[in-house]
Enzyme design. Sequence first.
Site, PDB file in Angstrom:
ATOM      1  N   ARG A 110     -18.787  11.845   8.756  1.00 26.90           N
ATOM      2  CA  ARG A 110     -17.473  11.850   9.445  1.00 26.90           C
ATOM      3  C   ARG A 110     -17.450  10.818  10.576  1.00 26.90           C
ATOM      4  O   ARG A 110     -16.397  10.332  10.971  1.00 26.90           O
ATOM      5  CB  ARG A 110     -17.110  13.254   9.954  1.00 26.90           C
ATOM      6  CG  ARG A 110     -15.787  13.298  10.706  1.00 26.90           C
ATOM      7  CD  ARG A 110     -15.153  14.689  10.770  1.00 26.90           C
ATOM      8  NE  ARG A 110     -16.095  15.748  11.042  1.00 26.90           N
ATOM      9  CZ  ARG A 110     -16.635  16.008  12.235  1.00 26.90           C
ATOM     10  NH1 ARG A 110     -16.290  15.311  13.287  1.00 26.90           N
ATOM     11  NH2 ARG A 110     -17.507  17.004  12.363  1.00 26.90           N
ATOM     12  N   TYR A 144       8.423   6.279   4.976  1.00 27.54           N
ATOM     13  CA  TYR A 144       7.947   7.223   3.961  1.00 27.54           C
ATOM     14  C   TYR A 144       8.256   8.650   4.463  1.00 27.54           C
ATOM     15  O   TYR A 144       8.116   8.939   5.659  1.00 27.54           O
ATOM     16  CB  TYR A 144       6.441   7.011   3.740  1.00 27.54           C
ATOM     17  CG  TYR A 144       5.811   8.124   2.954  1.00 27.54           C
ATOM     18  CD1 TYR A 144       6.313   8.476   1.704  1.00 27.54           C
ATOM     19  CD2 TYR A 144       4.751   8.857   3.460  1.00 27.54           C
ATOM     20  CE1 TYR A 144       5.754   9.518   0.987  1.00 27.54           C
ATOM     21  CE2 TYR A 144       4.181   9.895   2.744  1.00 27.54           C
ATOM     22  CZ  TYR A 144       4.702  10.223   1.513  1.00 27.54           C
ATOM     23  OH  TYR A 144       4.160  11.264   0.802  1.00 27.54           O
ATOM     24  N   ASP A 156       3.370  -0.500   9.183  1.00 27.16           N
ATOM     25  CA  ASP A 156       2.824   0.052   7.943  1.00 27.16           C
ATOM     26  C   ASP A 156       2.958  -1.033   6.883  1.00 27.16           C
ATOM     27  O   ASP A 156       4.070  -1.374   6.461  1.00 27.16           O
ATOM     28  CB  ASP A 156       3.584   1.333   7.567  1.00 27.16           C
ATOM     29  CG  ASP A 156       3.000   2.006   6.328  1.00 27.16           C
ATOM     30  OD1 ASP A 156       2.490   1.288   5.442  1.00 27.16           O
ATOM     31  OD2 ASP A 156       3.085   3.249   6.238  1.00 27.16           O
ATOM     32  N   LYS A 198      -2.227   3.144  -2.615  1.00 29.82           N
ATOM     33  CA  LYS A 198      -1.267   2.334  -3.369  1.00 29.82           C
ATOM     34  C   LYS A 198      -1.946   1.055  -3.875  1.00 29.82           C
ATOM     35  O   LYS A 198      -2.947   1.136  -4.552  1.00 29.82           O
ATOM     36  CB  LYS A 198      -0.055   2.077  -2.474  1.00 29.82           C
ATOM     37  CG  LYS A 198       0.502   3.358  -1.807  1.00 29.82           C
ATOM     38  CD  LYS A 198       0.994   4.330  -2.847  1.00 29.82           C
ATOM     39  CE  LYS A 198       1.609   5.623  -2.350  1.00 29.82           C
ATOM     40  NZ  LYS A 198       0.972   6.399  -1.327  1.00 29.82           N
TER      41      LYS A 198
HETATM   42  N1  LCS Z   1       2.953   4.873   4.201  1.00 26.67           N
HETATM   43  C1  LCS Z   1       3.734   4.531   3.161  1.00 26.67           C
HETATM   44  C2  LCS Z   1       4.613   3.328   3.250  1.00 26.67           C
HETATM   45  C3  LCS Z   1       3.714   5.313   2.007  1.00 26.67           C
HETATM   46  O1  LCS Z   1       4.500   4.958   0.985  1.00 26.67           O
HETATM   47  C4  LCS Z   1       2.886   6.468   1.959  1.00 26.67           C
HETATM   48  C5  LCS Z   1       2.834   7.343   0.771  1.00 26.67           C
HETATM   49  C6  LCS Z   1       2.106   6.775   3.071  1.00 26.67           C
HETATM   50  C7  LCS Z   1       2.155   5.953   4.174  1.00 26.67           C
HETATM   51  C8  LCS Z   1       1.194   7.970   3.083  1.00 26.67           C
HETATM   52  O2  LCS Z   1       0.071   7.685   2.355  1.00 26.67           O
HETATM   53  P1  LCS Z   1      -0.836   8.791   1.581  1.00 26.67           P
HETATM   54  O3  LCS Z   1      -1.183   9.817   2.588  1.00 26.67           O
HETATM   55  O4  LCS Z   1      -0.015   9.333   0.483  1.00 26.67           O
HETATM   56  O5  LCS Z   1      -2.003   7.974   1.137  1.00 26.67           O
HETATM   57  N2  LCS Z   1       3.883   7.143  -0.157  1.00 26.67           N
HETATM   58  C9  LCS Z   1       4.109   7.818  -1.234  1.00 26.67           C
HETATM   59  C10 LCS Z   1       5.211   7.600  -2.070  1.00 26.67           C
HETATM   60  O6  LCS Z   1       6.125   6.809  -1.864  1.00 26.67           O
HETATM   61  N3  LCS Z   1       5.132   8.394  -3.124  1.00 26.67           N
HETATM   62  O7  LCS Z   1       4.045   9.242  -3.033  1.00 26.67           O
HETATM   63  C11 LCS Z   1       3.323   8.923  -1.819  1.00 26.67           C
END
Ligand code: LCS
Length: 393
Positions: free
Chosen positions: A55, A108, A182, A207
């Site tokens: 961690r 998001y 972001d 992603k």
């Molecule tokens: N930032 C952006 C721009 C995102 O699209 C997402 C997730 C996150 C942060 C959060 O990331 P995660 O914790 O899921 O790794 N976006 C998603 C979407 O558009 N569809 O499912 C997840």
Amino acid sequence: MFKHFETDVLHGIHGDNAFGALAAPIFQTSTFVFDNAEQGGERFGGRDDGFMYTRLGNPTLRLLEQKIAALENAEECVVFSSGMGAISGTLLTLLSCGDHIVADPVLYGCTYALMSHTFPRFGIQVDFVNCSDTQAVLAAIKPNTKAIYFETPANPSMKIVDIAGLSAAVHKAQSDCLVMVDNTFATPYLTRPLDLGADLVLHSATKYINGHGDVVAGMAVGKHAIMGEIRGVGLKDITGSVLSPHDAFLILRGLKTLKYRMDAHCQNAQKVAEYLFQHEKVQQVYYPGLPSHPGHDIAKKQMQQFGGVISFDVKGGFESAKSLINNLHVCVLAVSLGDAETLIQHPASMTHSAYSKEEREAAGFSDGLVRLSVGLENAQDIIDDLEKGFSKV
Ligand code: LCS
């Protein structure tokens, strides 16, 4: 580092690799053995930089952090077990009760939920202000404003924010106010926000960075001092959102082809966006690669290419959009984005269901909006699939 992105992802940083393995070794261990009590104490005291407990750090995670820091042209990166881990860990490290931030209203859904529902419970004030309007952002800055936060391109409306213009104006108005970007949709291959004047970059590495739909991960990237705080507080104590070494290995593997995957995502997305733009059943297309997009000129300046995500409104709203979505086969009905497969989803009922109808309207995206993450299939197969789907609308 070398002159080209595709070389940099492969060479230059090899991490702690005693046997010369070409692929990243997976240090699948929770803890690390000390030579003696003195050494353990020195490590916990910060006087010896050896590993202690995963961690708090791990060689496989460290290699990934060094690679991403180099690709973002940053001093330091901290990896997390999700994008939301990185976002909440970062913001909760840097903000306290009584602080204020300005955030773009197009975020998001879970980031929006964190800011609009959770932060007020902890006395952190958030004003949602259009970050494409620099004057509006400047007008919203108060003495206790600690950060400006936005996505570009933004999820789901593909809105573009001028990183260089806004960063310069914000820093002139309040030099210690952090500009946080972001960069999930662009990746460091298309945009490097720190080079444009931003202070801190966040990623959902779930992603494009991983790119194969088999890992959930996040990253925060920026200067040593701030990243040290984020690692020591936001990761270690607040969220404990530590990435597994095996997932770090998968991301290191995915990263090797980031340039080639992004090139194909962007080329396919441009073709699909042009197809949708001329379609009689489509009301509007939101893709920064189209000259009609209000952020097209800024995107041309700050992005190498325009990304792989397209949003669009179908004529007839959600009822028509549902008929389209329910009749597709190459485009898979799933949230997430940046995977090899084309993914389609309905933000209002899925990724952005944390927004109320009024909040979605205020942010400028409709209840009928459909979001398409264009994959690595042949573009014509994606277009043919959409054409068959539209025939059922
Ligand atoms: N930032 C952006 C721009 C995102 O699209 C997402 C997730 C996150 C942060 C959060 O990331 P995660 O914790 O899921 O790794 N976006 C998603 C979407 O558009 N569809 O499912 C997840």
